[in-house]
Design a protein around this motif. Structure first.
Motif, PDB file in Angstrom:
ATOM      1  N   VAL A   1       0.112   7.162  -6.314  1.00  0.00           N
ATOM      2  CA  VAL A   1       1.209   5.688  -7.129  1.00  0.00           C
ATOM      3  C   VAL A   1       2.529   5.409  -6.228  1.00  0.00           C
ATOM      4  O   VAL A   1       2.222   4.465  -5.884  1.00  0.00           O
ATOM      5  N   LYS A   2       2.097   5.816  -5.033  1.00  0.00           N
ATOM      6  CA  LYS A   2       3.163   5.376  -3.871  1.00  0.00           C
ATOM      7  C   LYS A   2       1.919   4.308  -3.012  1.00  0.00           C
ATOM      8  O   LYS A   2       1.972   3.374  -2.335  1.00  0.00           O
ATOM      9  N   SER A   3       0.597   5.190  -2.607  1.00  0.00           N
ATOM     10  CA  SER A   3      -0.434   3.677  -2.205  1.00  0.00           C
ATOM     11  C   SER A   3      -0.337   3.139  -2.726  1.00  0.00           C
ATOM     12  O   SER A   3      -0.094   1.175  -2.629  1.00  0.00           O
ATOM     13  N   LEU A   4      -0.286   2.512  -4.604  1.00  0.00           N
ATOM     14  CA  LEU A   4      -0.461   1.357  -5.424  1.00  0.00           C
ATOM     15  C   LEU A   4       1.644   0.559  -4.988  1.00  0.00           C
ATOM     16  O   LEU A   4       1.544  -0.357  -5.208  1.00  0.00           O
ATOM     17  N   ALA A   5       2.149   1.468  -5.424  1.00  0.00           N
ATOM     18  CA  ALA A   5       3.569   0.862  -4.713  1.00  0.00           C
ATOM     19  C   ALA A   5       4.030   0.250  -3.830  1.00  0.00           C
ATOM     20  O   ALA A   5       4.440  -1.254  -3.678  1.00  0.00           O
ATOM     21  N   GLU A   6       3.249   0.797  -2.624  1.00  0.00           N
ATOM     22  CA  GLU A   6       3.143  -0.164  -0.816  1.00  0.00           C
ATOM     23  C   GLU A   6       2.417  -1.477  -1.180  1.00  0.00           C
ATOM     24  O   GLU A   6       2.605  -2.541  -0.616  1.00  0.00           O
ATOM     25  N   ALA A   7       0.939  -1.150  -1.581  1.00  0.00           N
ATOM     26  CA  ALA A   7       0.575  -2.587  -2.185  1.00  0.00           C
ATOM     27  C   ALA A   7       0.656  -3.547  -2.691  1.00  0.00           C
ATOM     28  O   ALA A   7       0.691  -4.607  -2.321  1.00  0.00           O
ATOM     29  N   ASP A   8       1.699  -3.542  -3.836  1.00  0.00           N
ATOM     30  CA  ASP A   8       2.466  -4.362  -4.991  1.00  0.00           C
ATOM     31  C   ASP A   8       3.433  -5.072  -4.366  1.00  0.00           C
ATOM     32  O   ASP A   8       4.366  -4.863  -4.210  1.00  0.00           O
ATOM     33  N   GLU A   9       3.436  -5.677  -3.197  1.00  0.00           N
ATOM     34  CA  GLU A   9       4.316  -6.607  -2.025  1.00  0.00           C
ATOM     35  C   GLU A   9       5.492  -7.938  -2.411  1.00  0.00           C
ATOM     36  O   GLU A   9       5.853  -8.283  -2.833  1.00  0.00           O
ATOM     37  N   GLN A  10       4.193  -8.483  -3.676  1.00  0.00           N
ATOM     38  CA  GLN A  10       4.306  -9.418  -4.244  1.00  0.00           C
ATOM     39  C   GLN A  10       5.146  -9.246  -5.897  1.00  0.00           C
ATOM     40  O   GLN A  10       5.126  -9.991  -6.585  1.00  0.00           O
TER      41      GLN A  10
END
Length: 605
Positions: free
Chosen positions: A107-116
């Motif tokens: 979940v943390k990795s997805l949050a970091e990828a969600d820059e937009q």
């Protein structure tokens, strides 16, 4: 206790939560099968979902006018695909739903990828299983019960014991999740092993749905008819779904003779409704009536063509392979104890050129299981007969494989010689009265097990409880999970018990749904596991699993799909533990706004 309804509710809830507007449903290979088992494409289209895509597709176009509903299994591969997607989003907003537990690190990795900041929601909807019918599921998870169960397991199976202990371990660790819905009579989870009854998957079937799976094979409700002689292009693959095919739903459990009669009635009804070729459309009213009736006529035409083709091919195979005679001897081997007669009949069929090498090997397998320790056992002679018939070595090897897999040494029960007086009396009376149909004498061992369980007579020394507690009251909700796979004959048993036993609801699950070909594959894998137990994982955990069976509506249905881990989730997680796969950390129900995902841990609701 309706697994089809549960999955449909999950999907409906996903779509509703995304709000109005045009949507794309983004899935992986496995969730595509999960969705297709309960919804048709036209039904999904009515919910404003106009595009269906795979997360691993490299050729998807950028469509910023669409909302993306992502329904994915929480695998490392899917998380990586999703990270790539979020870094270069193709859609305006993302609603992400995982079908099982997702780790906090992912979940943390997805949050970091969600820059937009295109992610609106991340949730876990525990629908990571194939809903075969309302009372039958396959793969590894059951989404029909949110209550803390009592657990019983088959003592003779080390696999069943280990799986039971894993389920108990997860329940103990996450006990808070099960405190919210305690009931006076808790559900019962019964874990069994396929090797206790290797007979049932080897028998030819004569009810419509089971027969289709045995002779043609069903894969996610689809039947491949491309090898049927003279098949038209439109019928090379057909769909059989009780949810969308009234004839199929009404005839699912009927035997082959009744199907033939009902097909004739369907044809006659179709002929009556068929528009006359010379019909003239002379007025606006005539044209309007034709347009209104045409879709219904076209649907009925497709239904007639499909079932006539399927039944015709079944009939051809029955005749070509001499299956009536073969099945009669199979039933004798499974249900009677006359060794001399059985041996004579098997030898006679092995000399019949119409009997295929596969059917010949199946007869010898049944003989080997039944008369394994008989004083006049003639298995070496039958093996020589198989060789003389030209049966290939791969089939001959299955005879020893099936005895190793489900022989007397392995079984915890006696499939062929009832010990108690009541069972002996029943068998005697059945012999006096005869049977209604010689091709359907056999009852799966599961029937006796569940009958004893419901009546409170299931022996604890054979099926002990895990832990000190026992169930004093009659069970109301029963979940049966068979390690190694279930069969449609057993599903029919469960259906009939649900129908005839008021107050008891039973759901059957397994790592797959067998026909004879799948069972023989499992036996080969079992032999390989003995040679290299860590090189080849259990094949039952794939998603290539057959289609639906009908059942009356459940007594009650939840207004909203469960969002907490269910018993089936525990089964799925525990199967992964049992197979030495990594269990994702945490067992929480999560619903997070994208702004909260980056810093806050998952909250329990």
């Amino acid at each position: 206790m309706n697994v089809v309804f549960a999955v449909k509710q999950y999907i409906s809830k996903m779509i509703e939560d995304s709000g109005p507007g045009m949507k794309v449903l983004l899935m992986d290979k496995e969730t595509t099968g999960i969705v297709s088992m309960v919804y048709t494409q036209s039904e999904i289209l009515q919910k404003e979902v106009y595009l269906f895509e795979r997360i691993d597709s490299q050729n998807r176009e950028i469509m910023k006018h669409l909302k993306a509903i992502c329904f994915l299994r929480p695998t490392k591969e899917n998380v990586d695909y999703l990270i790539q997607e979020l870094r270069r989003p193709k859609y305006s907003i993302y609603f992400i739903y995982f079908s099982n537990v997702i780790s906090k690190s992912d979940v943390k990795s997805l949050a970091e990828a969600d820059e937009q900041e295109v992610v609106a929601e991340v949730q876990e909807f525990y629908g990571d299983y194939i809903a075969v019918n309302p009372h039958l599921f396959s793969l590894n998870i059951l989404g029909c019960c949110q209550k803390c169960p009592m657990i019983r397991y088959q003592l003779s199976s080390e696999a069943a014991k280990r799986l039971a202990e894993c389920v108990k371990q997860v329940i103990t660790k996450e006990y808070e999740l099960f405190e919210f819905r305690r009931t006076e009579v808790p559900p019962l989870l019964l874990i069994l092993d396929r090797c206790d009854d290797a007979i049932t998957p080897l028998l030819n079937q004569w009810t419509y749905q089971a027969m289709v799976h045995e002779l043609l094979g069903i894969n996610n409700n689809r039947i491949d008819l491309s090898r049927v002689p003279g098949i038209s292009k439109d019928l090379r693959e057909v769909v059989l779904s009780a949810e969308n095919d009234e004839f199929y739903a009404n005839n699912m459990y009927l035997n082959f003779a009744e199907i033939g009669s009902n097909i004739k009635n369907l044809m006659e009804d179709f002929q009556k409704k068929k528009p006359k070729e010379q019909q003239k459309l002379e007025s606006i009213a005539d044209m309007k009536a034709f347009v209104e009736n045409y879709p219904q006529f076209k649907k009925m035409s497709g239904t007639v063509s499909k079932h006539v083709t399927v039944v015709g091919e079944l009939s051809r195979l029955v005749s070509e392979r001499n299956l009536l005679e073969v099945s009669e001897v199979e039933q004798e081997l499974a249900c009677q104890n006359d060794h001399s007669s059985a041996l004579q009949n098997v030898k006679r069929l092995l000399q019949n050129p119409k009997v295929t090498e596969f059917d010949a090997a199946r007869l010898v397998m049944l003989y080997a299981l039944h008369y394994e320790r008989h004083s006049s056992n003639s298995l070496p002679g039958l093996m020589m007969d198989l060789r003389n018939k030209g049966v290939s070595e791969k089939y001959r090897k299955l005879v020893s494989a099936v005895v190793e897999y489900g022989g007397k040494r392995v079984r915890g029960s006696d499939l062929f010689s009832p010990k108690d007086a009541v069972a002996i009396t029943k068998q005697f009376l059945k012999g006096l009265k005869g049977v209604e149909n010689v091709y359907t004498q056999h009852q799966p061992f599961l029937h006796e097990t569940l009958d004893h369980l419901i009546k409170g007579k299931l022996k604890e020394n054979l099926y002990p409880y895990l832990g000190p507690s026992t169930l004093r009251d009659r069970p109301q909700d029963i979940i049966v999970f068979i390690i190694g796979g279930a069969t449609y004959e057993e599903a029919l048993t469960v259906y009939n018990l649900n129908r005839t036993t008021p107050g008891v609801r039973i759901v059957l699950g397994g790592t797959t749904v067998h026909n004879t070909k799948r069972q023989r594959t499992r036996q080969r894998h079992k032999q390989r596991e003995k040679q290299a137990p860590y090189e080849e994982p259990e094949r039952g955990l794939n998603l290539r699993t057959p289609g639906s069976l009908p059942e009356p509506e459940a007594d009650t249905q939840p207004t909203e799909p469960p969002r907490r881990p269910t018993i089936g989730v525990l089964i799925g997680i525990s199967l992964n533990l049992f197979l030495e796969e990594v269990l994702a950390s945490g067992l929480h129900s999560r619903s997070k706004e994208s702004s909260q995902v980056t810093s806050k841990p998952a909250s329990r609701r």
